[in-house]
Enzyme design. Sequence first.
Site, PDB file in Angstrom:
ATOM      1  N   SER A  86      36.977  37.986  50.628  1.00 31.26           N
ATOM      2  CA  SER A  86      37.212  39.424  50.818  1.00 31.26           C
ATOM      3  C   SER A  86      38.043  39.599  52.069  1.00 31.26           C
ATOM      4  CB  SER A  86      35.887  40.172  50.969  1.00 31.26           C
ATOM      5  OG  SER A  86      36.107  41.519  51.338  1.00 31.26           O
ATOM      6  N   TYR A 115      27.966  41.223  55.259  1.00 30.48           N
ATOM      7  CA  TYR A 115      28.854  40.817  54.163  1.00 30.48           C
ATOM      8  C   TYR A 115      30.138  40.213  54.725  1.00 30.48           C
ATOM      9  CZ  TYR A 115      31.884  41.437  50.024  1.00 30.48           C
ATOM     10  OH  TYR A 115      32.764  41.257  48.967  1.00 30.48           O
ATOM     11  N   ALA A 140      30.521  38.804  57.592  1.00 26.62           N
ATOM     12  CA  ALA A 140      30.175  37.508  58.173  1.00 26.62           C
ATOM     13  C   ALA A 140      30.105  36.428  57.093  1.00 26.62           C
ATOM     14  CB  ALA A 140      28.839  37.601  58.911  1.00 26.62           C
ATOM     15  N   LYS A 163      31.660  36.436  54.121  1.00 21.25           N
ATOM     16  CA  LYS A 163      32.981  36.162  53.564  1.00 21.25           C
ATOM     17  C   LYS A 163      33.865  35.429  54.567  1.00 21.25           C
ATOM     18  CE  LYS A 163      32.323  37.912  49.482  1.00 21.25           C
ATOM     19  NZ  LYS A 163      32.304  37.052  48.268  1.00 21.25           N
TER      20      LYS A 163
END
Length: 253
Positions: A141, A154, A156, A158
């Site tokens: 992402s 999230y 962290a 990705k």
Amino acid sequence: MRGLNGKTAIVTGGGSGIGRAICRRFGEEGTNVAIFDMNGEGAQKTADEIVANGGKARAFTVDITDRGQVDKAVGELAAAGRIDILVNNAGWDRIVPFLQTDMDLWKKVIDINLYGALNMHHAVLPHMVESRAGRVINIASDAGRVGSSGEAVYSACKGGLIAFTKTVARELARSGVTLNNVAPGPTDTPLFAEVAQGESGEKIVEGLKRAIPLRRLAQPEDYPGIVCFLASDDAGYITGQTISVSGGLTMHG
């Protein structure tokens, strides 16, 4: 694309959204598609669509956070033939400012977005190393590259997945296995729809559209082309890379 016909690909989270679009494209390319999703009904629907279109697909009900389920499904697939491609697409998040989150949310986000991908790599890569060939495409992402408000944990995960991919790409380069990341921007998926509800959700959507140079959210169909390219013979000299597909929202170079 060259080299996809007759290969076998695992796609996690293939029961809906971006994962389903990727599975459909692999089916069109003649790839045998193994759809891993904890939503068995969704996975079967994707498989049925591929088969109805003349392709080959099989659905597996798998919770990727459960290593036992992962090993069982991968073992069953490996016993039937070589695993050539792995697409780690499954993911989940809830948009909440970090100071309003709790450890239960952290654990769920980390288990799905990081540990789930680690489980899949650890189960599949030995088969690829033994074959001395394989392609791994991780759906990361842009949150993992530039951050995203309300998605600290999230992001962290990705960001960790991007670094992990680069590291393992180095480790396995001489084994004939390549690993790359595709980093989506904001995408119109069922998961995003859960977040973008009500007046505040509409403001988020409109704000994103204004910020994206192409002036629209991505659609799931915007990703299969780059994923299949990275899985193909045409991408044989590409490894350890992260490619953003974000309508120009993020530009790296």
